[in-house]
Design a protein around this motif. Sequence first.
Motif, short mmCIF file in Angstrom:
data_model
loop_
_atom_site.label_atom_id
_atom_site.label_comp_id
_atom_site.label_asym_id
_atom_site.label_seq_id
_atom_site.Cartn_x
_atom_site.Cartn_y
_atom_site.Cartn_z
N ASP A 198 0.82 -1.21 0.00
CA ASP A 198 0.00 0.00 0.00
C ASP A 198 0.86 1.27 0.00
O ASP A 198 2.07 1.23 -0.21
N ASN A 229 -5.94 -1.63 -1.38
CA ASN A 229 -7.16 -0.87 -1.60
C ASN A 229 -6.76 0.46 -2.26
O ASN A 229 -6.16 1.31 -1.62
N ARG A 231 -8.32 2.99 -2.98
CA ARG A 231 -8.96 4.22 -2.50
C ARG A 231 -8.13 4.92 -1.43
O ARG A 231 -8.39 6.08 -1.10
N TYR A 232 -7.18 4.22 -0.85
CA TYR A 232 -6.28 4.82 0.14
C TYR A 232 -4.95 5.08 -0.57
O TYR A 232 -4.24 4.16 -0.93
N GLN A 233 -4.63 6.39 -0.76
CA GLN A 233 -3.53 6.73 -1.66
C GLN A 233 -2.42 7.55 -1.03
O GLN A 233 -1.35 7.68 -1.63
N ASN A 261 0.73 12.37 -4.39
CA ASN A 261 -0.01 11.11 -4.28
C ASN A 261 1.02 9.99 -4.16
O ASN A 261 1.64 9.58 -5.15
N TYR A 280 -9.73 -7.58 -9.27
CA TYR A 280 -9.47 -6.24 -8.75
C TYR A 280 -8.35 -5.57 -9.54
O TYR A 280 -8.38 -4.36 -9.77
N ILE A 284 -9.23 -1.83 -11.16
CA ILE A 284 -8.55 -0.56 -10.85
C ILE A 284 -7.98 0.11 -12.09
O ILE A 284 -7.50 1.24 -12.00
N ALA A 291 -10.32 4.87 -8.76
CA ALA A 291 -10.19 5.96 -7.79
C ALA A 291 -9.21 7.03 -8.28
O ALA A 291 -8.31 7.46 -7.57
N SER A 292 -9.36 7.44 -9.54
CA SER A 292 -8.55 8.46 -10.22
C SER A 292 -7.17 7.97 -10.63
O SER A 292 -6.42 8.73 -11.26
N ASP A 294 -6.81 5.16 -12.51
CA ASP A 294 -6.99 4.19 -13.59
C ASP A 294 -6.07 4.46 -14.78
O ASP A 294 -5.49 3.53 -15.35
N GLN A 367 -19.33 0.23 1.94
CA GLN A 367 -18.62 -0.65 1.01
C GLN A 367 -19.17 -2.07 1.05
O GLN A 367 -19.28 -2.74 0.02
#
Length: 545
Positions: A198, A229, A231-233, A261, A280, A284, A291-292, A294, A367
């Motif tokens: 992550d 995940n 969405r956690y960046q 980021n 997944y 993605i 979540a931006s 891609d 979720q």
Amino acid sequence: MRRPPGDRPPRGAPRPRGSPPPPPLPRRLRRRFGGHRPRRGVRLRPLDRAHGGTVRISHLSAECVPYAKTGGLGDVAGALPKALAERGHDVDVWIPFHLEAARWFRRRFEWPAQALDPFDVSVLGTTYRVGILTHTLPGSSVPVYFVAHDPLFHRPAIYSPNDWGADDGLWRFSLFVRAAVEALKRMGRKPQVLHAHDWHPALAPMLGAWMNWRDRWFDDVASVLTIHNARYQGLYDPALFPALGLPPEVFSLVELGGAVNLLKGAIEAADVITAVSPRYAWEITTPEGGASLDAVLRGRSDRLTGILNGVDLSAWDPEHDPHLRARYSARDLRGKAECRQDLCLLSGFEPADPALIVGAVSRLTDQKGIDLLFEAAPELIRRGVRIAMLGSGDAALEGSMRVLEAHAPGRFKAFVGYDEALSHRVIAGADAFVMPSRFEPCGLTQMYALAYGTPPIVRRTGGLADSVVAYDGHNLETATGFAFDAATSHELAAETLRAMHVFFHKDDWRRIVRNGMLVDNSWDHAAGLYEEAYKRARTLRGLGW
């Protein structure tokens, strides 16, 4: 370019844009590493270690079971290294010494050993004194190294803000990565693969890609990033970029939407990127699931693969589970009937009622799609289905659980909170298990349900789609559960009622139950696929295996 312009490309640097493309991948790796939507049922053959030998692998993570955990990240960081070590590799794990970890040791009246004398680490001109502590990961021979600096890591929760209420994660985890790398150097323990989990240790692959022209230590170190995940960046003010200690020329590779980021930077820098399930990994790369990120991930799709997490079969095995009223296995399912009776007694259900019992164990968040289950519950209950649910989280959803129980006693049981032993009893005692997640990078509970002979009813997303073979009326030889597509209460109810119809055809149901119990969701299988990813990372960097 992924390096500062004007310098000779270091060995293993990514090829510049416009250069000839690399040779095509072998056919057996093309689908997994080609960035295409994964085909169901495809599994790579694990690497033959007889031709590879021991590899040194260092895992960097913000969490690791049993010391500090908030979710699945901690489970993976505590289980994958064990499985790799059991396959003969030289593995270690690095995490911050959180207050939660210190409390874990105090409860056991022990303390980790000192691995090195304290030393100084500089972040943007500020010097921090850090200690390196060590302990052996329980149930293994894997060493865990803790980076200790109390002002940054001894906080009420793993991701707590600082005393002024600010999120200083970039600063905290930059110190963590730099201290871990310095400690590895001082210990003379250079890994062949640095595996970052992550966004928290994202600086590690960035240092390897963009700083090896200054620090040749990284020349022989390949990097792998796992996205648990997307969405956690790790989003921070661009003014904090200098704290990363990277060349200013790479700022554009770390910036997205006007912010630093960290996950994006790691994606740009890593030699290989993995996601926690094949589907997944595809999701993605789409605008809906990325979540931006891609577009960034599509740009590196040749480095992206999906590997489904494993489950800890020592803790989740119905044949030896101490929490169950009776034990059972795929060979002898008689004990499952006793577990069903036990759940009926716990839930206030009539044990003699033959109707389907659906179990659910979940965090109560948007979720997880649990609101869809609550919306579908009145119709399901009217049709005879009984529901036993264990969950905690959102206060409104907890309230919905209590309301349903009050309106349907003997048909809906709400266990509000979380209890590890009770979760085993719910999963073992239910006839089917429901997971209507809106998105699910991997998911573990559906794999526990498979192992316990409780066919899952899931939404086709992420790891749920990869781990459950949906019954379509013609695939009894392979089906392990049931699935629906749209995140609506109507589709959830319809698929649950279809499962109940199959449930009353006992021979077909037993076949689906046994199929699920025989699926290999072990960490050993997952570790074999990670070996392939490590091998590919070193090959892409121009290094031997």
